[in-house]
Design a protein around this motif. Structure first.
Motif, PDB file in Angstrom:
ATOM      1  N   ILE A  32      44.787 -37.187 -16.103  1.00  0.00           N
ATOM      2  CA  ILE A  32      45.248 -37.978 -14.959  1.00  0.00           C
ATOM      3  C   ILE A  32      45.530 -37.066 -13.769  1.00  0.00           C
ATOM      4  N   GLU A  33      46.212 -35.965 -13.998  1.00  0.00           N
ATOM      5  CA  GLU A  33      46.511 -35.013 -12.919  1.00  0.00           C
ATOM      6  C   GLU A  33      45.222 -34.461 -12.309  1.00  0.00           C
ATOM      7  N   ASP A  34      44.245 -34.137 -13.151  1.00  0.00           N
ATOM      8  CA  ASP A  34      42.983 -33.597 -12.645  1.00  0.00           C
ATOM      9  C   ASP A  34      42.240 -34.639 -11.815  1.00  0.00           C
ATOM     10  N   ASN A  53      37.949 -26.614 -16.712  1.00  0.00           N
ATOM     11  CA  ASN A  53      38.226 -26.233 -15.333  1.00  0.00           C
ATOM     12  C   ASN A  53      37.042 -26.498 -14.407  1.00  0.00           C
ATOM     13  N   LYS A  54      36.103 -27.290 -14.880  1.00  0.00           N
ATOM     14  CA  LYS A  54      34.962 -27.691 -14.056  1.00  0.00           C
ATOM     15  C   LYS A  54      34.861 -29.211 -14.120  1.00  0.00           C
ATOM     16  N   ALA A  55      34.256 -29.782 -13.095  1.00  0.00           N
ATOM     17  CA  ALA A  55      34.069 -31.224 -13.063  1.00  0.00           C
ATOM     18  C   ALA A  55      32.906 -31.540 -12.132  1.00  0.00           C
ATOM     19  N   SER A  56      32.374 -32.727 -12.297  1.00  0.00           N
ATOM     20  CA  SER A  56      31.359 -33.215 -11.373  1.00  0.00           C
ATOM     21  C   SER A  56      31.765 -34.616 -10.969  1.00  0.00           C
ATOM     22  N   GLY A  57      31.290 -35.041  -9.796  1.00  0.00           N
ATOM     23  CA  GLY A  57      31.677 -36.357  -9.338  1.00  0.00           C
ATOM     24  C   GLY A  57      30.743 -36.905  -8.289  1.00  0.00           C
ATOM     25  N   ILE A  58      30.836 -38.206  -8.135  1.00  0.00           N
ATOM     26  CA  ILE A  58      30.104 -38.917  -7.091  1.00  0.00           C
ATOM     27  C   ILE A  58      31.135 -39.702  -6.300  1.00  0.00           C
ATOM     28  N   ASP A 105      29.093 -34.010  -6.074  1.00  0.00           N
ATOM     29  CA  ASP A 105      29.909 -32.791  -6.046  1.00  0.00           C
ATOM     30  C   ASP A 105      30.015 -32.117  -7.403  1.00  0.00           C
ATOM     31  N   GLU A 106      30.211 -30.808  -7.339  1.00  0.00           N
ATOM     32  CA  GLU A 106      30.641 -30.011  -8.486  1.00  0.00           C
ATOM     33  C   GLU A 106      31.936 -29.337  -8.064  1.00  0.00           C
ATOM     34  N   TYR A 107      32.951 -29.441  -8.927  1.00  0.00           N
ATOM     35  CA  TYR A 107      34.277 -28.926  -8.627  1.00  0.00           C
ATOM     36  C   TYR A 107      34.639 -27.809  -9.608  1.00  0.00           C
ATOM     37  N   VAL A 108      35.520 -26.934  -9.142  1.00  0.00           N
ATOM     38  CA  VAL A 108      36.046 -25.854  -9.975  1.00  0.00           C
ATOM     39  C   VAL A 108      37.555 -25.806  -9.749  1.00  0.00           C
ATOM     40  N   LYS A 109      38.298 -25.641 -10.834  1.00  0.00           N
ATOM     41  CA  LYS A 109      39.748 -25.504 -10.729  1.00  0.00           C
ATOM     42  C   LYS A 109      40.083 -24.021 -10.723  1.00  0.00           C
ATOM     43  N   ASN A 144      43.215 -21.253  -9.811  1.00  0.00           N
ATOM     44  CA  ASN A 144      44.649 -21.078  -9.566  1.00  0.00           C
ATOM     45  C   ASN A 144      45.389 -22.416  -9.498  1.00  0.00           C
ATOM     46  N   GLY A 145      44.985 -23.336 -10.378  1.00  0.00           N
ATOM     47  CA  GLY A 145      45.665 -24.624 -10.471  1.00  0.00           C
ATOM     48  C   GLY A 145      45.252 -25.650  -9.432  1.00  0.00           C
TER      49      GLY A 145
END
Length: 171
Positions: free
Chosen positions: A31-33, A112-117, A143-147, A149-150
């Motif tokens: 949920i936080e992510d 620590n990785k994610a993808s999204g539209i 998109d491609e995301y990277v987490k 340092n939090g």
């Protein structure tokens, strides 16, 4: 025997509780992510609207990649914050008003990785040939995301401009 049995029951209960707590912690993290990524996408749009490219660039990784597709045709790709910043600033300076309306979003998390539209409607108001013009576009961000340092950052973004409508604004 009774003490061993009681001790085994206590250990079993503690183990079940620990598993439930671990499951709840994972759900909270998911949920936080998801909220963090939604906030990232919305903040990108708000900063574009106020033309704060300097702060907007901090939402990208150092070596991020941004590309565009316009009506099915591949456009330019920019790599790194410097190139991205120059491109964004040059584009936004063409308009007096920039306005993003973000819509639906789907996200797939993988550690620590994610993808999204994300879907977005963009309205741009500027002057062309001494006429006040409003350009409205439908955009789908892949998109491609990277987490790091939090914090979630955009590592790769393809802006797919699916439709554009341009009209003259009457005084």
């Amino acid at each position: 025997k009774k003490i061993v049995l009681a001790l085994a029951l206590v250990i079993l209960c503690l183990s079940v509780n620990a598993q439930k707590m671990n499951s709840n912690n994972k759900k909270i993290t998911v949920i936080e992510d998801r909220i963090g990524i939604k906030n990232l996408v919305d903040t990108f749009s708000v900063l574009a609207d106020v033309k704060d490219v300097k702060t907007q660039l901090l939402l990208f990784t150092e070596n991020a990649e941004v590309s565009s597709v316009n009506n099915g045709e591949t456009g330019t790709t920019f790599i790194g914050r410097k190139q991205i910043g120059e491109a964004f600033a040059g584009f936004l300076n063409l308009f007096d008003v920039v306005y993003h309306i973000n819509g639906q979003q789907t996200v797939t998390l993988n550690g620590n990785k994610a993808s999204g539209i994300s879907y977005c409607q963009v309205v741009l108001i500027g002057t062309e040939n001494n006429k006040k013009m409003k350009t409205t576009m439908g955009v789908i961000y892949h998109d491609e995301y990277v987490k790091e340092n939090g914090h979630w950052l955009i590592n790769k973004r393809q802006s797919n401009f699916t439709w554009t409508e341009k009209t003259e604004m009457k005084p």
